[in-house]
Write a protein that holds these residues in place. Structure first.
Motif, PDB file in Angstrom:
ATOM      1  N   LEU A  33       1.037  -1.231  -0.184  1.00 20.36           N
ATOM      2  CA  LEU A  33      -0.045  -0.042  -0.142  1.00 20.36           C
ATOM      3  C   LEU A  33       0.950   0.971   0.023  1.00 20.36           C
ATOM      4  N   VAL A  86       1.967   1.748  -3.684  1.00 17.95           N
ATOM      5  CA  VAL A  86       0.401   2.678  -4.592  1.00 17.95           C
ATOM      6  C   VAL A  86       0.609   3.784  -4.178  1.00 17.95           C
ATOM      7  N   ILE A 119      -0.608   4.521   5.873  1.00 18.96           N
ATOM      8  CA  ILE A 119      -1.473   5.344   5.714  1.00 18.96           C
ATOM      9  C   ILE A 119      -0.884   6.280   5.128  1.00 18.96           C
ATOM     10  N   LEU A 151      -0.645   6.666   1.352  1.00 17.65           N
ATOM     11  CA  LEU A 151      -2.161   6.455   1.367  1.00 17.65           C
ATOM     12  C   LEU A 151      -2.779   7.586   0.581  1.00 17.65           C
ATOM     13  N   MET A 152      -3.055   8.241   1.971  1.00 19.45           N
ATOM     14  CA  MET A 152      -3.949   9.071   2.588  1.00 19.45           C
ATOM     15  C   MET A 152      -2.604  10.464   1.017  1.00 19.45           C
ATOM     16  N   PHE A 208      -3.636  10.294  -2.836  1.00 18.51           N
ATOM     17  CA  PHE A 208      -5.410   9.927  -2.968  1.00 18.51           C
ATOM     18  C   PHE A 208      -5.147  11.449  -2.631  1.00 18.51           C
ATOM     19  N   PHE A 209      -5.401  11.816  -1.675  1.00 23.81           N
ATOM     20  CA  PHE A 209      -5.640  13.372  -1.201  1.00 23.81           C
ATOM     21  C   PHE A 209      -4.501  14.134  -3.004  1.00 23.81           C
ATOM     22  N   LEU A 232      -4.600  13.142  -5.587  1.00 24.49           N
ATOM     23  CA  LEU A 232      -5.306  13.370  -6.777  1.00 24.49           C
ATOM     24  C   LEU A 232      -6.191  13.980  -6.980  1.00 24.49           C
ATOM     25  N   LEU A 233      -7.405  13.577  -5.738  1.00 27.97           N
ATOM     26  CA  LEU A 233      -8.480  14.651  -5.086  1.00 27.97           C
ATOM     27  C   LEU A 233      -7.416  15.765  -5.845  1.00 27.97           C
ATOM     28  N   ARG A 251      -8.382  16.259 -10.388  1.00 25.47           N
ATOM     29  CA  ARG A 251      -9.733  15.423 -10.473  1.00 25.47           C
ATOM     30  C   ARG A 251      -9.974  15.044 -11.166  1.00 25.47           C
ATOM     31  N   ILE A 253      -8.302  10.536 -12.747  1.00 29.16           N
ATOM     32  CA  ILE A 253      -8.680  10.127 -12.186  1.00 29.16           C
ATOM     33  C   ILE A 253      -8.147   8.623 -12.576  1.00 29.16           C
ATOM     34  N   GLU A 254      -8.664   8.319 -13.248  1.00 34.64           N
ATOM     35  CA  GLU A 254      -8.232   6.769 -14.231  1.00 34.64           C
ATOM     36  C   GLU A 254      -7.302   7.219 -14.476  1.00 34.64           C
ATOM     37  N   LEU A 306      -4.320   6.362 -12.077  1.00 36.74           N
ATOM     38  CA  LEU A 306      -4.306   4.727 -11.973  1.00 36.74           C
ATOM     39  C   LEU A 306      -3.715   3.655 -12.378  1.00 36.74           C
ATOM     40  N   ILE A 318     -15.081  10.657  -8.994  1.00 35.41           N
ATOM     41  CA  ILE A 318     -14.247  10.989  -8.409  1.00 35.41           C
ATOM     42  C   ILE A 318     -14.444   9.775  -7.300  1.00 35.41           C
ATOM     43  N   VAL A 363     -11.832   7.339  -5.216  1.00 34.84           N
ATOM     44  CA  VAL A 363     -10.410   7.908  -4.149  1.00 34.84           C
ATOM     45  C   VAL A 363     -10.973   8.402  -3.584  1.00 34.84           C
ATOM     46  N   LEU A 366     -10.408   7.018   0.354  1.00 30.45           N
ATOM     47  CA  LEU A 366     -10.334   7.858   1.805  1.00 30.45           C
ATOM     48  C   LEU A 366     -11.154   7.903   2.541  1.00 30.45           C
ATOM     49  N   PHE A 401      -3.166  -2.569   9.281  1.00 29.56           N
ATOM     50  CA  PHE A 401      -2.590  -3.262   8.350  1.00 29.56           C
ATOM     51  C   PHE A 401      -2.659  -4.009   8.261  1.00 29.56           C
TER      52      PHE A 401
END
Lengths: 431, 410
Positions: free
Chosen positions: A59, A62, A250, A253-254, A257-258, A260-261, A265, A268-269, A272, B22, B25, B29, B43
């Motif tokens: 993770l 990723v 963690i 990952l945060m 993904f954050f 990315l957001l 926005r 996204i695809e 990934l 979206i 994602v 989250l 985990f």
């Protein structure tokens, strides 16, 4: 006994294909792993998976891959590269020092290949004007990226594996690793300047340096600023990992993904799919194979063997780990090697509790060996392969195996010798 | 804490409804945040919350499809159908619809839609049949087919993984209903087409083709056979699909990255996020009152019918996967308290048929509408979609209800 033999045979076949490159290494590793699961090494395939896979590492990878790709889009790393050149001024030797140190710094947070891809084009721009040979610069930057990657738990895949298995917090790891690697880098730079002296005597015209425009790297100012703040926040989170009691997966990952957001926005695809899934699944396969080796007792055999020949001496064992893993990693992928050695080191206290109750120092020995050893040959690490291919593509220079080893052997000799000395110190500190 | 987690849950679902592009994602989250809030999470026990079997099945199937597509297996099938119909376009349409149903029962619905809608649109061009009618029916058959097996669509994969029911039991219980609805709907369509008597001249394509596609098709059929026998072989579907995909990759010898970048990561992340959110909800025991409410009627037909229709309607607005995850947690609990496993079938039928209700109810509807838009510049509005789907959905719902009544009374 038979199961041991089968597991070992699967391992050997997988390693053969990983080294020879005849079949895609991810497919081979996954197939080997799944085969072992199906053969019933573990009572139940799913339990086997849960037992062997280090989800934390997967993770983490990723998250970081997404994060680095998003950050890259802001031009923040190019900006850093150009600023460095401007600050370093007109002497090639200064440029070498500045470039290698900033490369090491950047690659201690992002992956080595990306770092090389960012910095080598800037380097070419300088060597073109000066009409000097870009090869020493490129090789020095490759080495710097590998050395930089050794400094933190997130700089290089083997470190991710090691710190995840040993549960070493970010700051603690960095505290022990940054100073020694900076010294190694400094000595390596000096050796480079001595070895290719004539290339470093020319002086870069001031106006040329000034003609670099770092603002060109920034396409969108708002995004650049926001990305910088985001990047700093993530680094701070890693530094405070222990206080916040967060696992590195963690945080990563945060972060991934954050980012990315916030920044991508609409897309996204595509992001990934841009994650190097191949690497992630390679890890997955490896985890199962090494987990099976551990399960059937091969790892404790190796550990027993190491304990026996080191005769219970910590100094002897740590030196052995540094040199063996360094030289082996020079020729084969250091990820499977680290993945194999981790369970071996974990077994040490059970085999000889008197001498090896504290295995903490050996994690550092392993990390120094596998990460720094990658500098030995052109195929020792992925940054080497990518850096040299850039040199060939843009400048038509083909660095032969022998030429590379001329630099590589000196760099690795300096690295491993210093690491070995450092281990003596660490063994004292961590008593 | 309970309120806080519920709050996160609500926001996560609000994103699923209002910002679907979206949502993969955001769901992930929010999922991570919610399990972190519970504390003491690590985990290493992620497998207790996220069902990895689901993820492996999806991944293995996506890889397999990507390889099959590359080798032209689907083009071959559609070409053969057109040839077989010998110029009778209505027969061609109906056969394609059946093929969509059958292929979707084993493969991802979106893939079948992407392959067959363009062909249907081409036929519509030469016969003057309404584009929208053909598209909507293709979507319906694809969703319907997906409902009939354990691996047909993501909701069923989730139900399979959580319930531990066998691959064949899905086929025994769901396939007959799928077939009945299929036949009725085909008859309805055939009556609509009666007026058209168009004969097209099919030109034989004389292109030389290699026959490797047969090899891959047989390989795929072998994987399906193994799935059918998975209980006898003693393997989980996740392993079978993943190993099958790997063997195909071996034979093909391409690089992994090119095949794997075709994988639909959005769905995988969405499922992971949903599992986490529901895991958190389970931990705070939010379902306890609901379970207590249903416990007294756990063996009655009424509960099965409530599940069927409520999940059917909810799916129209929340889309199939979130509804499945939400219901499955409750159903699993009820089944462990002694409720019949038929509740799982009620859920599978509800979300499978409800997935047709609105344009956003399943991925396949969104993609299908997009294909129509890209090829013919026609947009399906929400109300158009709803009004043309209403009849077949009601038909499916009623037949499913009949099936449940039948099951409970016998």
């Amino acid at each position: 006994m038979l199961t041991k033999f089968i597991v070992l045979a699967v391992f050997a076949i997988v390693m053969y294909f990983v080294i020879s490159g005849k079949i895609n290494k991810t497919i081979v590793a996954m197939a080997g792993g799944l085969l072992l699961l199906l053969m019933g090494i573990f009572p139940n395939p799913y339990e086997g998976l849960q037992e062997t896979i280090d989800i934390n590492t997967l993770l983490f990878l990723v998250g970081m891959m997404i994060f680095v790709r998003v950050m890259e889009e802001s031009g923040i790393f190019q900006y850093l590269a150009i600023r460095t050149v401007k600050v370093a001024g007109t002497k090639p030797a200064n440029l070498l020092f500045a470039l290698t140190f900033i490369v090491a710094l950047v690659s201690s947070f992002i992956d080595n290949v990306t770092t090389v891809l960012i910095f080598i084009p800037v380097t070419f721009a300088i060597t073109d004007i000066l009409l000097i040979n870009p090869t020493p610069f490129v090789i020095a930057e490759i080495f710097a990226s590998n050395i930089g990657g050794t400094m933190t738990p997130i700089g290089d895949p083997p470190n991710i594996l090691i710190t995840s298995a040993a549960k070493i917090p970010f700051l603690e790891f960095a505290l022990y690793m940054v100073p020694i690697n900076l010294i190694i880098l400094l000595l390596m730079d000096l050796a480079f300047i001595l070895m290719s002296g004539k290339d470093f005597r020319k002086e870069v015209p001031r106006e040329f340096i000034d003609s670099f425009d770092e603002s060109k790297a920034i396409q969108n100012k708002g995004r650049f600023i926001a990305s910088s703040i985001f990047l700093v926040t993530v680094i701070v989170l890693f530094l405070l990992q222990k206080q916040l009691n967060l696992e590195s997966s963690i945080i990563s990952l945060m972060a991934g993904f954050f980012s990315l957001l916030i920044f991508e926005r609409k897309e996204i695809e595509p992001f990934l799919s841009k994650v190097e899934w191949e690497v992630i699944f390679f890890f997955l396969g490896l985890f199962i194979i090494t987990g099976a080796m551990e399960k059937v007792g091969i790892m404790s055999d190796i550990a027993t063997f190491l304990v026996n020949i080191s005769k219970g001496s910590k100094v002897m064992l740590s030196s052995m780990i540094v040199w063996i893993s360094g030289i082996v990693s020079g020729f084969i992928d250091n990820i499977p090697f680290a993945a194999t050695m981790i369970p071996v080191i974990k077994q040490l206290p059970q085999i000889n509790p008197d001498a090896f109750s504290n295995i903490q120092p050996f994690w550092y020995a392993l990390s120094l060996g596998v990460c720094l050893g990658g500098n030995l040959t052109p195929v020792g690490a992925s940054a080497n392969v990518v850096g040299l291919s850039l040199l060939k593509k843009h400048k038509g220079i083909d660095v032969s195996f022998k030429d590379f080893i001329k630099f590589g052997s000196i760099a690795v000799a300096i690295s491993l010798a210093l690491s070995n000395v450092y281990m003596l110190l660490l063994l004292e500190i961590m008593k | 804490m309970t309120i806080f987690i519920l709050f996160i849950y609500t926001i996560a679902y609000a994103f699923i409804i209002f910002k679907p592009h979206i949502s993969s994602v955001t769901t992930l989250l929010f999922g991570i945040v919610s399990i972190l809030l519970l504390g003491e999470f690590n985990f290493e026990n992620l497998p207790a919350i996220v069902d990895f079997n689901t993820l492996f099945i999806l991944l293995g199937m996506m890889l397999t499809i990507s390889i099959l597509k590359k080798h032209g297996v689907f083009n071959e099938i559609s070409e053969r159908i057109v040839k077989f119909s010998k110029g009778n376009m209505i027969l061609a349409i109906l056969l394609i619809d059946v093929a969509i149903f059958l292929l979707s029962s084993l493969l991802d619905n979106v893939t079948t839609i992407l392959i067959f809608i363009p062909i249907l649109l081409y036929i519509a061009d030469i016969t003057d049949i309404d584009y929208k009618l053909l598209t909507i029916n293709a979507i319906f058959f694809s969703n319907l087919g997906g409902m009939t097996t354990a691996i047909g669509d993501p909701p069923n994969i989730v139900i399979y993984a959580v319930s531990n029911l066998s691959f064949m039991s899905f086929i025994y219980n769901l396939m007959p209903i799928g077939f009945i609805v299929l036949i009725i709907q085909i008859l309805v369509l055939n009556r609509k087409f009666k007026k058209i008597t168009y004969k097209a001249q099919i030109t034989e394509s004389s292109m030389q083709k290699n026959n490797t596609w047969i090899l891959y098709f047989i390989g795929f059929m072998f994987i399906v056979l193994l799935m059918a026998l998975h209980e006898e072989v003693g393997l989980e579907l996740g392993f079978i699909t993943l190993v099958g995909a790997l063997i195909m990759l071996f034979v093909e010898g391409t690089d992994f990255q090119s095949v794997i970048s075709e994988v639909d990561w959005d769905t995988l992340f969405l499922i992971t996020g949903l599992y986490m959110l529901n895991g958190a909800l389970e931990k705070i025991e939010i379902f306890a009152p609901l379970i207590n409410l249903f416990e007294p009627i756990k063996t009655s037909l009424l509960l099965a019918i409530i599940i069927l229709w409520s999940s059917l309607l909810l799916t129209g607005f929340l889309s199939a996967l979130p509804v499945t995850l939400l219901y499955i947690t409750i159903i699993r609990k009820l089944v462990s308290l002694g409720a019949p496993i038929d509740l799982y079938w009620a859920l599978a039928l509800g979300v499978g048929i409800g997935g047709n209700l609105t344009p956003i109810a399943s991925m396949c509807n969104i993609v299908g509408s997009n294909v129509l838009k890209n090829y013919k510049k026609r947009t399906l509005t929400f109300s158009e979609f709803l009004s043309s789907m209403l009849k077949p959905v009601m038909l499916g719902g009623i037949i499913s209800t009949a099936f449940l009544i039948f099951k409970y009374l016998l």
